[in-house]
Design an enzyme around this catalytic site. Structure first.
Site, PDB file in Angstrom:
ATOM      1  CG  ASN A   9      -1.613   1.041   1.352  1.00 32.61           C
ATOM      2  OD1 ASN A   9      -1.203   1.763   0.535  1.00 32.61           O
ATOM      3  ND2 ASN A   9      -2.553   1.256   2.475  1.00 32.61           N
ATOM      4  CD1 TRP A  10       3.929   1.121  -2.604  1.00 30.95           C
ATOM      5  CD2 TRP A  10       3.658   2.534  -4.508  1.00 30.95           C
ATOM      6  NE1 TRP A  10       4.669   0.645  -3.556  1.00 30.95           N
ATOM      7  CE2 TRP A  10       4.506   0.726  -4.685  1.00 30.95           C
ATOM      8  CE3 TRP A  10       3.538   2.483  -5.726  1.00 30.95           C
ATOM      9  CZ2 TRP A  10       5.467   0.759  -5.757  1.00 30.95           C
ATOM     10  CZ3 TRP A  10       3.889   2.517  -7.103  1.00 30.95           C
ATOM     11  CH2 TRP A  10       4.962   1.623  -7.111  1.00 30.95           C
ATOM     12  CE  LYS A  11      -0.318   3.187   4.555  1.00 32.19           C
ATOM     13  NZ  LYS A  11      -0.418   3.238   5.814  1.00 32.19           N
ATOM     14  CG  HIS A 100      -5.854   1.552   4.649  1.00 31.21           C
ATOM     15  ND1 HIS A 100      -5.402   2.591   6.595  1.00 31.21           N
ATOM     16  CD2 HIS A 100      -4.540   0.724   4.795  1.00 31.21           C
ATOM     17  CE1 HIS A 100      -4.134   2.482   6.818  1.00 31.21           C
ATOM     18  NE2 HIS A 100      -3.598   1.342   5.621  1.00 31.21           N
ATOM     19  CD  GLU A 102      -3.196   5.390   6.552  1.00 33.28           C
ATOM     20  OE1 GLU A 102      -3.240   5.423   4.837  1.00 33.28           O
ATOM     21  OE2 GLU A 102      -2.140   5.812   7.420  1.00 33.28           O
ATOM     22  CD  GLU A 172      -5.641  -1.175   8.741  1.00 31.58           C
ATOM     23  OE1 GLU A 172      -4.296  -0.717   8.324  1.00 31.58           O
ATOM     24  OE2 GLU A 172      -7.062  -0.216   8.473  1.00 31.58           O
ATOM     25  N   GLY A 178       2.440   2.224  11.064  1.00 35.74           N
ATOM     26  CA  GLY A 178       3.500   4.125  11.105  1.00 35.74           C
ATOM     27  C   GLY A 178       3.774   3.850  12.109  1.00 35.74           C
ATOM     28  CB  SER A 218       5.311  -1.434  11.954  1.00 37.43           C
ATOM     29  OG  SER A 218       4.406   0.459  12.324  1.00 37.43           O
ATOM     30  N   GLY A 239       3.046  -0.974   4.587  1.00 34.83           N
ATOM     31  CA  GLY A 239       2.788   0.570   3.811  1.00 34.83           C
ATOM     32  C   GLY A 239       4.401   0.924   4.023  1.00 34.83           C
ATOM     33  N   GLY A 240       5.238   1.041   4.799  1.00 35.72           N
ATOM     34  CA  GLY A 240       6.056   2.099   4.891  1.00 35.72           C
ATOM     35  C   GLY A 240       7.346   0.850   3.887  1.00 35.72           C
TER      36      GLY A 240
END
Length: 254
Positions: A9-11, A100, A102, A172, A178, A218, A239-240
């Site tokens: 997930n590159w967001k 998600h 967010e 999640e 994050g 994470s 994610g990151g």
């Protein structure tokens, strides 16, 4: 055995040029693994909406699937800023992330809207990745399973019968996204096991046993192996760590 799924997930990151460069670096490593991966896992990249055309071109001929980060439940109309199934299918999108944390906490999407989005993704013959998870305050209050299973139930509320067979669930924990904090493998497994038990009540036992449940929060190259060793963790929503080819490739090879 359930096929593993490692979903990036590159967001809201990267430009089209940067996306092509990152995909090229990932493909340089993972394309040679394709015959091995075909037996037991899927790999997916979900860029932001504006990057989907560039990503589709960069992924052409690869076994890596293209995903999207959200989708609206109506097919067309006056829905400014939204994306339809037809738009995504044009670029051969196979997976769509819905619910998600967010989207829930920043953009205030509620359980009913998320359920409608998930059902619309499935109706369009794509695979929804339904995200569920609790905040730190909810975990500290002992409400983890109440929150997660409510989100799961409502997220499947617009499906009928065994229509939810192809849904992927992603647990999640919001407190681990994050933040550098990760649920321990034991904490994650406890929630994944409860999700599978709830799916068994909602679907047949055989069907629930086939549903893939991912962990997201994470996930790194350093912790992925211990997470994947648990019986009900079937992959990861990353994610990151998915924004760097080296770390994402290592995770995909877990």
């Amino acid at each position: 055995m359930r096929r593993k799924l490692f979903a990036a997930n590159w967001k809201m990151n990267l430009t089209p040029v940067e996306a092509r460069t990152l995909i090229a670096a990932i493909r340089a490593e993972l394309d040679r693994d394709a015959p091995i991966f075909a037996a037991d896992r899927d790999v997916m990249i979900a860029p932001s909406a504006l990057l989907i055309p560039a990503a589709a071109q960069a992924l052409a001929g690869s076994s890596i699937a293209l995903g999207a980060q959200n989708m609206y439940f109506e097919s067309k109309g006056a829905f400014t800023g939204e994306i339809s199934a037809e738009m995504l299918r044009f670029f051969a999108v196979r997976f769509v992330i819905v619910g998600h944390s967010e989207r829930r906490h920043i953009f205030k999407e509620d359980d009913d809207m998320i359920g409608r989005r998930a059902a619309a993704v499935a109706a369009a013959r794509m695979t929804p990745i339904l995200c569920v998870g609790e905040t730190a305050a909810e975990r500290d209050a002992g409400r983890t399973l109440d929150v997660v299973l409510r989100q799961l139930q409502n997220g499947l509320s617009h499906f009928s019968g065994d229509d939810a067979t192809n849904v992927v669930v992603a647990y999640e924990p919001v407190w681990a996204i994050g933040t550098g904090r990760t649920a321990s493998p034991e904490q994650a497994q406890a929630v994944h096991g409860a999700i599978r038990e709830a799916l068994s009540d909602r679907l047949s036992h055989t069907t629930s046993a086939a549903v893939r449940i991912l962990y997201g929060g994470s996930v790194t190259a350093e912790n992925v192996d211990t997470l994947m060793a648990k019986p009900d963790i079937d992959g990861a929503l990353i994610g990151g760590a998915s924004l760097k080819a080296e770390s994402f490739v290592r995770i995909a090879r877990a």
